[in-house]
Design a protein around this motif. Structure first.
Motif, PDB file in Angstrom:
ATOM      1  N   ARG A 689       0.818  -1.216   0.000  1.00 26.05           N
ATOM      2  CA  ARG A 689       0.000   0.000   0.000  1.00 26.05           C
ATOM      3  C   ARG A 689       0.849   1.261   0.000  1.00 26.05           C
ATOM      4  NH1 ARG A 689      -4.552  -1.033   4.569  1.00 26.05           N
ATOM      5  NH2 ARG A 689      -5.448   0.835   3.581  1.00 26.05           N
ATOM      6  N   GLU A 692      -0.603   4.142  -2.030  1.00 23.54           N
ATOM      7  CA  GLU A 692      -1.783   4.677  -1.346  1.00 23.54           C
ATOM      8  C   GLU A 692      -1.378   5.590  -0.191  1.00 23.54           C
ATOM      9  OE1 GLU A 692      -5.223   3.164   1.746  1.00 23.54           O
ATOM     10  OE2 GLU A 692      -4.224   1.669   0.475  1.00 23.54           O
ATOM     11  N   ILE A 693      -0.381   5.152   0.564  1.00 22.52           N
ATOM     12  CA  ILE A 693       0.091   5.956   1.698  1.00 22.52           C
ATOM     13  C   ILE A 693       0.682   7.278   1.201  1.00 22.52           C
ATOM     14  CG2 ILE A 693       1.787   6.040   3.572  1.00 22.52           C
ATOM     15  CD1 ILE A 693       1.448   2.950   3.735  1.00 22.52           C
ATOM     16  N   VAL A 695      -0.106   8.928  -1.567  1.00 20.40           N
ATOM     17  CA  VAL A 695      -1.198   9.805  -1.980  1.00 20.40           C
ATOM     18  C   VAL A 695      -1.869  10.442  -0.767  1.00 20.40           C
ATOM     19  CG1 VAL A 695      -3.472   9.873  -3.088  1.00 20.40           C
ATOM     20  CG2 VAL A 695      -1.603   8.581  -4.138  1.00 20.40           C
ATOM     21  N   ARG A 696      -2.137   9.620   0.277  1.00 22.04           N
ATOM     22  CA  ARG A 696      -2.779  10.143   1.486  1.00 22.04           C
ATOM     23  C   ARG A 696      -1.930  11.234   2.149  1.00 22.04           C
ATOM     24  NH1 ARG A 696      -7.126   7.370   3.541  1.00 22.04           N
ATOM     25  NH2 ARG A 696      -7.672   5.407   2.483  1.00 22.04           N
ATOM     26  N   LYS A 697      -0.598  11.036   2.165  1.00 28.09           N
ATOM     27  CA  LYS A 697       0.271  12.038   2.773  1.00 28.09           C
ATOM     28  C   LYS A 697       0.262  13.337   1.970  1.00 28.09           C
ATOM     29  CE  LYS A 697       3.819  11.347   5.164  1.00 28.09           C
ATOM     30  NZ  LYS A 697       5.190  11.102   5.652  1.00 28.09           N
ATOM     31  N   LEU A 699      -2.167  14.429   0.288  1.00 24.70           N
ATOM     32  CA  LEU A 699      -3.465  15.070   0.517  1.00 24.70           C
ATOM     33  C   LEU A 699      -3.629  15.565   1.959  1.00 24.70           C
ATOM     34  CD1 LEU A 699      -5.779  12.668  -1.524  1.00 24.70           C
ATOM     35  CD2 LEU A 699      -4.977  14.941  -2.176  1.00 24.70           C
ATOM     36  N   ALA A 701      -2.839  13.721   5.066  1.00 26.79           N
ATOM     37  CA  ALA A 701      -3.041  12.775   6.170  1.00 26.79           C
ATOM     38  C   ALA A 701      -1.846  12.806   7.115  1.00 26.79           C
ATOM     39  CB  ALA A 701      -3.240  11.373   5.624  1.00 26.79           C
ATOM     40  N   ARG A 705      -2.686   9.256  11.721  1.00 34.52           N
ATOM     41  CA  ARG A 705      -3.859   8.748  11.000  1.00 34.52           C
ATOM     42  C   ARG A 705      -3.485   7.575  10.102  1.00 34.52           C
ATOM     43  NH1 ARG A 705      -8.866  10.748  10.108  1.00 34.52           N
ATOM     44  NH2 ARG A 705      -9.965  10.047   8.226  1.00 34.52           N
ATOM     45  N   ILE A 706      -2.347   7.702   9.423  1.00 33.91           N
ATOM     46  CA  ILE A 706      -1.905   6.614   8.538  1.00 33.91           C
ATOM     47  C   ILE A 706      -1.528   5.379   9.362  1.00 33.91           C
ATOM     48  CG2 ILE A 706      -0.106   5.919   6.909  1.00 33.91           C
ATOM     49  CD1 ILE A 706      -0.117   8.827   5.903  1.00 33.91           C
ATOM     50  N   LEU A 709      -4.635   3.716  10.361  1.00 41.93           N
ATOM     51  CA  LEU A 709      -5.235   3.067   9.199  1.00 41.93           C
ATOM     52  C   LEU A 709      -4.612   1.694   8.942  1.00 41.93           C
ATOM     53  CD1 LEU A 709      -7.044   3.276   6.599  1.00 41.93           C
ATOM     54  CD2 LEU A 709      -5.019   4.224   5.468  1.00 41.93           C
ATOM     55  N   ALA A 774       4.374   5.231   7.410  1.00 42.17           N
ATOM     56  CA  ALA A 774       3.692   6.519   7.517  1.00 42.17           C
ATOM     57  C   ALA A 774       4.647   7.706   7.403  1.00 42.17           C
ATOM     58  CB  ALA A 774       2.930   6.586   8.840  1.00 42.17           C
TER      59      ALA A 774
END
Length: 785
Positions: A689, A692-693, A695-697, A699, A701, A705-706, A709, A774
């Motif tokens: 992932r 995905e991680i 992209v979340r960072k 955006l 995150a 939070r990560i 998750l 993360a």
């Protein structure tokens, strides 16, 4: 084809070193743990199964009603063996044994050794091999003795030097060594250094033909073709027909059940040690299963990377069976590496494990059966570990795989979750069981013994100690080495005698009540620190009639129904005892059982032990040195030997301590193996992932939070595992605790504590990889080259 399988398997292993290491480490620890436990289990189930006539060998048991309950016990009258051989044609042979301890003197060597009184029937019935001597004549001569190799070497230096030599027993009897027996295996109930003929027991006046004296073990060998039911029906009334004990029945207990099925409740065999053996056999299976689950989870988690390989092979014409063979070859190869490393670990840890279990366990390298079992063990482990990945990976559809529409993670989520739940359910259940076992052990250890163990010591009254006791006592007191001394019939930690022959005014004539019997002289309560709750201690100096005085414990007062016990007359045959005091209940036997009713008889009785309280104002070494000089002065032929009561009492917990230590050890290994697999799974999931991680960072995150998750799914599985494990562990431990009358109540805090521990361990395992993923730079994870 096999060579090709192995090549591909080897390449896959070295290509993914981290996952290979985790898989091999998990299987190695699992296989080593299971192997150690199974060695212990094999030793237990093989107890006394090496005797050639084991299918026809039996121990004699009695069965009678006491205190309203049907009791069973395996001590019998001395005359029973002789009667069985003479009057019962179903019996081919019979023998009896009883322990004895004598001083052995050879030249300047003097050794106190423990052995058995027995007869030639013992040699004929049991298959203990002789190193030297003729089996048929080993104990026929009244002046013959059989030594074990260990004792022969102690006394003479070798087996050859011992044969035909004379050894002095108890300072006044000479015996000729007629045979040397090979050292006893560690999986036998018999523990002796020598065998003396029963005729010597008669000579020194220890034999009798009284059917009410149950003090020896009797063994019977049935004739071929005689069934157990037939023999039991024939012999059950042997005691009734030879005595006035009209409610005592006799029955046979087979050799196959001596070790593992020796517990009787209300006259019925309810198992015994077999429960512990089954428990650890299950633990061995669970540890191995958990190691295999690690392999399954990690293999299937990496399925997406192997999917294209499977698709291309199928397009190229490879049948599914061929692919299954390839994946099984990989798992068997890993199991082979794990098995070799496990064997090395077992060998290195065997000495320590033997000390822990109290057994001399060995790996039988010279046995062909051992190597067959070892290879089978590796193959079985490899097949179990690789079965699910092999059948799953080989089922991929090549069209979906090569189009890129295959998503392994979604397909595998349910099975992997089930496997993780199984792992942690087992681990959490073992944590709960270990806490409860430890609590029960501590509960027994903390129980008030009723006497003061500190500085209390006892020695056996050997040789001339009885004759010179008064002089020994006076000099020990005058030396200042002790603050109290008393003679007794047995150590304060053991019960050597009991009787149901007591009567008193108001007793129900139909009631058969059994009492522990303890014989003492003056200063007993003072020396051992017992509390007198009514009346006084026995004092032969101040009260000459105290030669027939008696003390009762509180349990005896209760069962006798006395409101005012002091002054009561207790009859035992023609002897009339008068009660002078009542002592607080104290633990004589098992600390996990209620205190048994006890009568403590005055100094007109027999004695075997002298207890003495060391002076705490002086050093223990100085006290013992003074006492040794006094003992040597009056008993020069015998070595000065002593036992501290607190150390002797601690032995009562030895079996529970072993179980507790083993449970703790293997519970810890189970948790470690589970965490090893969880760590590998979390590592792979984090890698899978990574984009995905990233992209979340990008955006916005946060690291927390990560991390949450990535951890929450695993945490849910651990909580589900706890919900499943808690009732299973509660049921198992409730059944286990039923074997103890004096036992703990299972507290809810045990489960809360185990739940917190399991969540903490799981989070500590997962969090490293979660936090690492993360805090990674999203630029690196999103960059595509």
């Amino acid at each position: 084809m096999l060579k090709n399988y192995l090549k591909i398997a080897w390449r896959n292993l070295i290509k993914n070193k981290a996952f290979t290491f985790i898989n091999i480490a998990g299987l190695t620890i699992g296989m080593a743990s299971a192997a150690l436990i199974l060695l212990w289990v094999q030793n237990e189930v093989s107890y006394d199964q090496f005797h050639e006539k084991k299918d026809r060998l039996y121990t004699m048991y009695n069965r009678a009603v006491f205190d309203g309950n049907l009791w069973s016990w395996n001590t019998t009258p001395k005359i029973m063996a002789k009667t069985l051989k003479a009057d019962y044609p179903q019996i081919e042979d019979a023998t009896h044994t009883t322990e004895c301890t004598f001083l052995f003197t050879v030249g300047d060597k003097k050794l106190m050794e423990r052995g058995y009184f027995t007869d030639q029937g013992f040699i004929n019935m049991f298959s203990f091999p002789l190193a030297m001597g003729e089996r048929k004549k080993a104990l026929v001569d009244n002046s013959s003795i059989i030594l074990t190799e260990k004792l022969a070497k102690k006394l003479y230096g070798s087996n050859e030097a011992a044969m035909g030599k004379t050894v002095k027993i108890d300072s006044n009897a000479n015996f000729t060594v007629s045979a040397v027996m090979k050292d006893l295996p560690n999986n036998t109930r018999f523990k002796f250094g020598y065998l003396l003929p029963w005729s010597y027991m008669k000579k020194i006046g220890w034999d009798d033909e009284y059917w009410g004296n149950n003090s020896v073990q009797t063994y019977a060998l049935l004739k071929k073709g005689v069934s157990l039911a037939t023999a039991n029906a024939r012999i059950k009334n042997i005691t009734k027909s030879h005595s006035d004990q009209k409610d005592t029945e006799v029955f046979l207990h087979p050799a196959s059940k001596w070790r593992l099925y020796s517990q009787f409740e209300n006259g019925v065999n309810v198992g015994g040690r077999i429960g512990t053996v089954r428990l650890f056999a299950i633990i061995a299976g669970l540890i191995l299963l958990i190691a295999c689950i690690n392999f399954m989870n990690l293999s299937t988690a990496r399925s997406e990377k192997r999917a294209k390989e499977v698709g291309i092979r199928k397009v190229a014409g490879a049948p599914r069976g061929l692919l299954i063979g390839q994946f099984l070859a990989e798992s068997i190869l890993i199991a082979l590496f794990g098995g070799i490393l496990a064997l090395l670990i077992v060998q290195l840890s065997l000495s320590g494990f033997s000390q822990l279990t109290g057994k001399e366990l060995v790996l039988p390298y010279a046995s062909v059966d051992f190597w067959i079992l070892f290879i089978g063990f590796i193959l079985l482990t490899g097949v179990i570990a690789g079965s699910y990945p092999a059948f799953y990976l080989s089922s991929f559809k090549p069209i979906k795989v090569l189009k890129g529409t295959f998503k392994a993670a979604n397909a595998l989520v349910a099975p992997r979750k089930v496997l993780v739940i199984i792992q942690f359910t087992t681990a959490i259940a073992l944590i709960i069981c270990t806490i409860i076992i430890k609590s029960q052990l501590q509960y027994g250890q903390n129980r008030d013994t009723g006497y003061k163990k500190d500085n209390l010591v006892y020695s056996y009254m050997n040789g001339d100690m009885g004759k010179h006791y008064n002089a020994i006592r006076s000099e020990m007191v005058a030396s200042g080495a002790i603050t109290g001394i008393t003679k007794t019939s047995a150590p304060i930690t053991e019960g050597w005698s009991d009787s149901w022959g007591y009567s008193w005014p108001g007793k129900d004539p139909n009631a058969r009540l059994d009492f522990n019997v303890f014989n003492v002289d003056g200063d007993f309560t003072k020396t051992v620190g017992l509390k007198i709750v009514d009346g006084r201690d026995i004092d032969i100096v101040k009260y000459p009639t105290d030669s027939l005085a008696m003390l009762l414990n509180q349990a005896a007062v209760k069962i006798m129904g006395f409101k005012n016990p002091v002054g009561q007359i207790i009859n035992n045959g023609d002897t009339k005892w008068h009660v002078v005091g009542v002592v607080k209940d104290f633990i004589l036997q098992s600390p996990y059982e209620p205190v048994h009713p006890m009568v403590i008889q005055g100094p007109s009785s027999w004695f075997n032990i002298v207890h003495y309280k060391l002076n705490p104002a002086r050093s223990t070494a100085a006290n013992l040195k003074n006492i040794e000089q006094i003992f040597k002065k009056y008993n020069p032929d015998y070595p000065f030997e002593y036992t501290f009561v607190d150390e002797d009492y601690a032995k009562k917990f030895a079996e529970e301590q072993r179980v507790g230590t083993l449970a703790t050890l293997f519970a810890g290994l189970t948790v470690f193996i589970s965490c090893l697999g969880l760590f590998g799974l979390a590592t792979y999931m984090a890698q899978n992932r990574i984009k995905e991680i990233g992209v979340r960072k990008v955006l916005g995150a946060s690291v927390a939070r990560i991390t949450r998750l990535l951890s929450i799914d695993f945490l849910k599985l651990v909580i589900i595992s706890f919900i499943v494990a808690a009732p299973l562990a509660w049921w198992g431990m409730t059944e286990w605790l039923k074997s103890y009358t004096y036992r703990i109540d299972i507290s809810i805090w045990v489960f809360i504590g185990a739940g917190v521990i399991s969540v903490f361990i799981a989070m500590a395992t997962i969090s490293y990889q979660a936090i690492k993923a993360a805090i990674a730079n999203p630029v690196k994870s999103l960059r595509s080259e």
